[in-house]
Scaffold this motif. Structure first.
Motif, PDB file in Angstrom:
ATOM      1  N   ARG A 123       0.833  -1.203   0.000  1.00 16.25           N
ATOM      2  CA  ARG A 123       0.000   0.000   0.000  1.00 16.25           C
ATOM      3  C   ARG A 123       0.869   1.255   0.000  1.00 16.25           C
ATOM      4  O   ARG A 123       0.581   2.227  -0.716  1.00 16.25           O
ATOM      5  CB  ARG A 123      -0.930   0.009   1.225  1.00 16.25           C
ATOM      6  CG  ARG A 123      -1.955   1.141   1.179  1.00 16.25           C
ATOM      7  CD  ARG A 123      -2.878   1.117   2.390  1.00 16.25           C
ATOM      8  NE  ARG A 123      -3.956   2.074   2.226  1.00 16.25           N
ATOM      9  CZ  ARG A 123      -3.848   3.379   2.432  1.00 16.25           C
ATOM     10  NH1 ARG A 123      -2.679   3.888   2.807  1.00 16.25           N
ATOM     11  NH2 ARG A 123      -4.873   4.191   2.248  1.00 16.25           N
ATOM     12  N   HIS A 172       0.938   3.962  -2.995  1.00 16.88           N
ATOM     13  CA  HIS A 172       0.668   5.369  -2.696  1.00 16.88           C
ATOM     14  C   HIS A 172       1.757   6.258  -3.292  1.00 16.88           C
ATOM     15  O   HIS A 172       1.471   7.320  -3.857  1.00 16.88           O
ATOM     16  CB  HIS A 172       0.588   5.570  -1.183  1.00 16.88           C
ATOM     17  CG  HIS A 172       0.348   6.992  -0.777  1.00 16.88           C
ATOM     18  ND1 HIS A 172      -0.839   7.649  -1.010  1.00 16.88           N
ATOM     19  CD2 HIS A 172       1.161   7.903  -0.172  1.00 16.88           C
ATOM     20  CE1 HIS A 172      -0.761   8.888  -0.568  1.00 16.88           C
ATOM     21  NE2 HIS A 172       0.447   9.066  -0.050  1.00 16.88           N
ATOM     22  N   GLU A 223      -8.997  -0.246   2.503  1.00 15.98           N
ATOM     23  CA  GLU A 223      -7.905   0.712   2.577  1.00 15.98           C
ATOM     24  C   GLU A 223      -6.984   0.619   1.358  1.00 15.98           C
ATOM     25  O   GLU A 223      -6.345   1.596   0.977  1.00 15.98           O
ATOM     26  CB  GLU A 223      -7.095   0.517   3.865  1.00 15.98           C
ATOM     27  CG  GLU A 223      -6.457  -0.851   4.035  1.00 15.98           C
ATOM     28  CD  GLU A 223      -7.357  -1.818   4.790  1.00 15.98           C
ATOM     29  OE1 GLU A 223      -6.817  -2.754   5.406  1.00 15.98           O
ATOM     30  OE2 GLU A 223      -8.593  -1.642   4.748  1.00 15.98           O
ATOM     31  N   MET A 224      -6.922  -0.568   0.741  1.00 14.89           N
ATOM     32  CA  MET A 224      -6.126  -0.715  -0.469  1.00 14.89           C
ATOM     33  C   MET A 224      -6.855  -0.107  -1.666  1.00 14.89           C
ATOM     34  O   MET A 224      -6.270   0.629  -2.465  1.00 14.89           O
ATOM     35  CB  MET A 224      -5.831  -2.189  -0.735  1.00 14.89           C
ATOM     36  CG  MET A 224      -4.849  -2.427  -1.879  1.00 14.89           C
ATOM     37  SD  MET A 224      -3.147  -1.980  -1.459  1.00 14.89           S
ATOM     38  CE  MET A 224      -2.643  -3.473  -0.566  1.00 14.89           C
ATOM     39  N   LEU A 278      -6.849   3.684  -2.804  1.00 14.51           N
ATOM     40  CA  LEU A 278      -5.775   4.300  -3.573  1.00 14.51           C
ATOM     41  C   LEU A 278      -6.192   4.615  -5.004  1.00 14.51           C
ATOM     42  O   LEU A 278      -5.574   5.444  -5.672  1.00 14.51           O
ATOM     43  CB  LEU A 278      -4.545   3.386  -3.590  1.00 14.51           C
ATOM     44  CG  LEU A 278      -3.854   3.145  -2.248  1.00 14.51           C
ATOM     45  CD1 LEU A 278      -2.823   2.035  -2.382  1.00 14.51           C
ATOM     46  CD2 LEU A 278      -3.185   4.417  -1.755  1.00 14.51           C
TER      47      LEU A 278
END
Length: 365
Positions: free
Chosen positions: A260, A264, A296-297, A300
């Motif tokens: 991640r 990012h 949460e992934m 992105l």
């Protein structure tokens, strides 16, 4: 360079030895190359795990495994090559080396002149590719020009054009000099050749994926070799970002956190493409897909751009790479075979490469 002379208009090899030196295993194969209308043919293939013995460090284990695999390749593969081609001697050796053995750097270099100049192969090699430094204790084994902008415009055929400004994106890979010296010493003894083409796995896989999926211009490549992970960002067909992570794929949590952060970083360069290609074994495919499914992934990516992952398999390459009946599928070898056939039969490495070295290029001490 003798190799460049071969590629740019003289003799073209008809058979090659492929060696895939990974973090946890080494694969080898004999491959017959073909013309543009028929697939290349993997006629013999073997893979061995790198398993350190008592009091043996990992690099020594890798070098020993390469010797053992090479000997098996010659002993068992040469008869197959002789039956299929009429010769028991391959014309060339192509080597792909992944982390942790190699370190790769993606960067750009520019040449600006007031008066117009012609962009030539010699200029590319001398001004851009040969100027790269390896650093103390390391040897440069691969400098590939993977993108060229002339006067600000991307081109796949840059040579012979009159320009004022040239910008070249390069992928440079280095290996510890001791390791590359031992690797090339083994290759010279096993295959009795004075030359080899050595490429970083990231460079070769990027180019092979472009050949296998020509319509996918924007993508992310997850290249998992053992506990190592390379993440490549491809936009408009050009490799524009690369992050290499060390020893992170042992657990899902470790991989998810590290990946991640890497994604990012890449997303700051350009929006992340939704198409993801995974080069790994089947056991790790679920780990990667489950990690990508986490909220949460997925945050992105831009809204509406939910990522979709394709695990690259030998079946994706079956129209381009043929396996003999007794050859087991090996995705990494098949990608190498696809790359080799395109590179040699077209007489030019695509997009561009100066990853050639002779054994004399390797320091003796």
């Amino acid at each position: 360079m003798f190799f460049l002379k071969k590629l740019f208009g003289f003799s073209i090899p008809t058979s090659v030895v492929l060696l895939d030196i990974g973090a946890e295993s080494i694969g080898g194969a004999y491959v017959l190359l073909s013309d543009a209308d028929t697939p290349s043919q993997v006629i013999y293939q073997v893979r061995r795990n790198i398993s350190p013995r008592t009091n043996e460090d990992h690099i020594t284990a890798m070098e020993r495994t390469l010797e053992e695999l090479g000997a098996q390749l010659v002993r068992e593969g040469t008869p197959s090559l002789l039956r299929k081609s009429g010769s028991g001697h391959a014309n060339f050796v192509l080597v792909s080396i992944s982390a942790p053995w190699q370190e790769t750097r993606l960067h750009t270099k520019q040449l600006i002149r007031k008066d117009p100049f012609i962009f030539t192969k010699d200029l590319l090699v001398e001004h851009f590719l040969k100027s790269e430094e390896a650093g103390t204790g390391r040897t440069r084994v691969d400098t590939s020009a993977i993108g060229v902008l002339l006067n600000g415009y991307s081109t796949q055929d840059p040579f012979g054009k009159l320009v004022n400004r040239a910008t070249v994106t390069m992928l440079t890979s280095t290996i510890a000099t001791n390791a590359v010296r031992n690797i090339t010493k083994s290759l010279r003894r096993l295959f009795h050749m004075k030359e080899a083409l050595v490429l970083s796995e990231a460079s070769l896989h990027y180019q092979a994926i472009r050949l296998a999926f020509p319509h996918e211009k924007d993508s992310i490549i997850f290249d998992a070799s053992g506990q190592e992970l390379a993440i490549s960002l491809v936009r408009a067909g050009q490799l524009v970002g690369l992050v290499e992570l060390r020893r992170v794929t042992r657990s899902e949590d470790t991989w998810a956190v590290e990946a991640r952060a890497a994604l990012h970083t890449l997303s700051k360069q350009a929006p992340l493409p939704s198409r993801i290609f995974l080069i790994s074994n089947e056991d790790r495919a679920k780990l990667f897909k489950d990690a990508l499914a986490k909220q949460e992934m997925q945050a992105l990516w831009l809204a509406g751009k939910k990522p979709s992952m394709t695990a690259v398999l030998t079946s994706h390459l079956q129209t381009m790479v043929k396996l003999d009946t007794d050859v087991e599928p090996d995705t990494r070898i098949s990608l190498m075979a696809r790359y080799a056939n395109k590179a040699f039969q077209n007489g030019v490495l695509h997009p561009l490469s100066c990853g050639f070295m002779t054994y004399e290029d390797i320091p003796n001490s």
